[in-house]
Design an enzyme around this catalytic site. Structure first.
Site, mmCIF file in Angstrom:
data_model
loop_
_atom_site.group_PDB
_atom_site.id
_atom_site.type_symbol
_atom_site.label_atom_id
_atom_site.label_comp_id
_atom_site.label_asym_id
_atom_site.label_seq_id
_atom_site.Cartn_x
_atom_site.Cartn_y
_atom_site.Cartn_z
ATOM 1 N N HIS A 59 3.009 -4.873 3.919
ATOM 2 C CA HIS A 59 2.909 -5.330 5.299
ATOM 3 C C HIS A 59 2.430 -6.776 5.306
ATOM 4 O O HIS A 59 1.696 -7.194 4.414
ATOM 5 C CB HIS A 59 1.899 -4.497 6.092
ATOM 6 C CG HIS A 59 2.317 -3.072 6.290
ATOM 7 N ND1 HIS A 59 3.306 -2.708 7.182
ATOM 8 C CD2 HIS A 59 1.899 -1.925 5.712
ATOM 9 C CE1 HIS A 59 3.452 -1.393 7.144
ATOM 10 N NE2 HIS A 59 2.614 -0.896 6.253
ATOM 11 N N HIS A 119 5.092 -0.085 -0.494
ATOM 12 C CA HIS A 119 5.759 -1.061 0.362
ATOM 13 C C HIS A 119 4.681 -1.981 0.886
ATOM 14 O O HIS A 119 3.490 -1.735 0.665
ATOM 15 C CB HIS A 119 6.487 -0.346 1.517
ATOM 16 C CG HIS A 119 5.544 0.378 2.391
ATOM 17 N ND1 HIS A 119 5.062 1.612 2.084
ATOM 18 C CD2 HIS A 119 4.922 -0.001 3.539
ATOM 19 C CE1 HIS A 119 4.203 1.975 3.009
ATOM 20 N NE2 HIS A 119 4.079 1.018 3.900
ATOM 21 N N CYS A 144 5.043 5.426 5.060
ATOM 22 C CA CYS A 144 3.916 4.817 4.345
ATOM 23 C C CYS A 144 3.471 5.654 3.151
ATOM 24 O O CYS A 144 2.619 5.227 2.377
ATOM 25 C CB CYS A 144 2.761 4.528 5.289
ATOM 26 S SG CYS A 144 3.041 3.051 6.301
ATOM 27 N N ASP A 187 -4.851 -10.497 -0.783
ATOM 28 C CA ASP A 187 -3.545 -11.131 -0.555
ATOM 29 C C ASP A 187 -2.654 -10.963 -1.788
ATOM 30 O O ASP A 187 -3.053 -11.264 -2.907
ATOM 31 C CB ASP A 187 -3.749 -12.619 -0.243
ATOM 32 C CG ASP A 187 -2.481 -13.258 0.316
ATOM 33 O OD1 ASP A 187 -1.653 -12.536 0.929
ATOM 34 O OD2 ASP A 187 -2.305 -14.473 0.121
ATOM 35 N N HIS A 188 -1.441 -10.467 -1.550
ATOM 36 C CA HIS A 188 -0.467 -10.212 -2.614
ATOM 37 C C HIS A 188 -0.971 -9.224 -3.658
ATOM 38 O O HIS A 188 -0.644 -9.327 -4.839
ATOM 39 C CB HIS A 188 0.017 -11.527 -3.257
ATOM 40 C CG HIS A 188 0.867 -12.329 -2.328
ATOM 41 N ND1 HIS A 188 0.329 -13.211 -1.411
ATOM 42 C CD2 HIS A 188 2.203 -12.369 -2.137
ATOM 43 C CE1 HIS A 188 1.305 -13.758 -0.708
ATOM 44 N NE2 HIS A 188 2.443 -13.256 -1.130
ATOM 45 N N GLU A 236 -1.286 -4.333 11.538
ATOM 46 C CA GLU A 236 -0.510 -3.932 10.361
ATOM 47 C C GLU A 236 0.943 -4.362 10.520
ATOM 48 O O GLU A 236 1.603 -4.732 9.555
ATOM 49 C CB GLU A 236 -0.598 -2.412 10.172
ATOM 50 C CG GLU A 236 -0.036 -1.929 8.846
ATOM 51 C CD GLU A 236 -0.286 -0.443 8.656
ATOM 52 O OE1 GLU A 236 -1.094 -0.093 7.790
ATOM 53 O OE2 GLU A 236 0.304 0.360 9.394
ATOM 54 N N HIS A 263 0.829 -1.200 0.000
ATOM 55 C CA HIS A 263 0.000 0.000 0.000
ATOM 56 C C HIS A 263 0.864 1.250 0.000
ATOM 57 O O HIS A 263 2.058 1.215 0.238
ATOM 58 C CB HIS A 263 -0.973 0.024 1.189
ATOM 59 C CG HIS A 263 -0.360 0.371 2.514
ATOM 60 N ND1 HIS A 263 -1.104 0.699 3.620
ATOM 61 C CD2 HIS A 263 0.937 0.470 2.909
ATOM 62 C CE1 HIS A 263 -0.308 0.978 4.628
ATOM 63 N NE2 HIS A 263 0.924 0.850 4.230
HETATM 64 ZN ZN ZN Z 1 2.562 1.016 5.439
#
Ligand code: ZN
Length: 134
Positions: free
Chosen positions: A40, A38, A32, A78-79, A123, A13
């Site tokens: 999580h 990047h 972020c 997911d992914h 997170e 995200h």
């Molecule tokens: Zn982040």
């Protein structure tokens, strides 16, 4: 009685509010807001409350609950890139807070035994949010 299923997913995200300038976004979101994005490794805990069914001894079969969570949420996030790849997150700044609210809206109508009563979204190992509906 409250039962909880815990599952994980990985997603990318970027936290960025296009209504504000680069400096505002950097101050609010720090790392972020990295334009490269990047990821999580999220952990989600979904809690359902209800009465124990006298025939099964369960509020909801946790295997079934996990299937619902996979079908409604994890298969979609997911992914993936949470900013661009997930239609139900369109226009949502993917903070943990906003994700928990969006996940609630998708999961709540899909749970047909007991009622969704809490979502905890981790997170990172140190950062998490708790949402109990509106
Ligand atoms: Zn982040």
């Amino acid at each position: 009685m409250i039962v909880t299923a815990k599952l994980g997913f990985s997603a990318a995200h970027r936290l960025h509010n296009p209504n504000f300038d680069a400096e505002w976004n950097r101050q609010k979101y720090d790392k972020c807001d990295n334009a490269g994005g990047h990821g999580h490794n999220y952990v989600i805990e979904v809690s359902v409350s209800g009465d124990i069914d006298p025939q099964t001894g369960m509020v909801i079969d946790l295997t079934k609950l996990k299937d619902i969570i996979r079908r409604e949420l994890l298969d979609h996030v997911d992914h993936r890139n949470l900013n661009s790849d997930v239609p139900f997150l369109g226009g949502v700044i993917p903070t943990a807070e906003n994700l928990a609210v969006s996940f609630w809206k998708r999961l709540s109508p899909a749970i047909d035994e007991g009622a969704l009563c809490q979502i905890v979204l981790h997170e990172t190992e140190k950062n998490s949010v708790v949402y109990r509906g509106e």
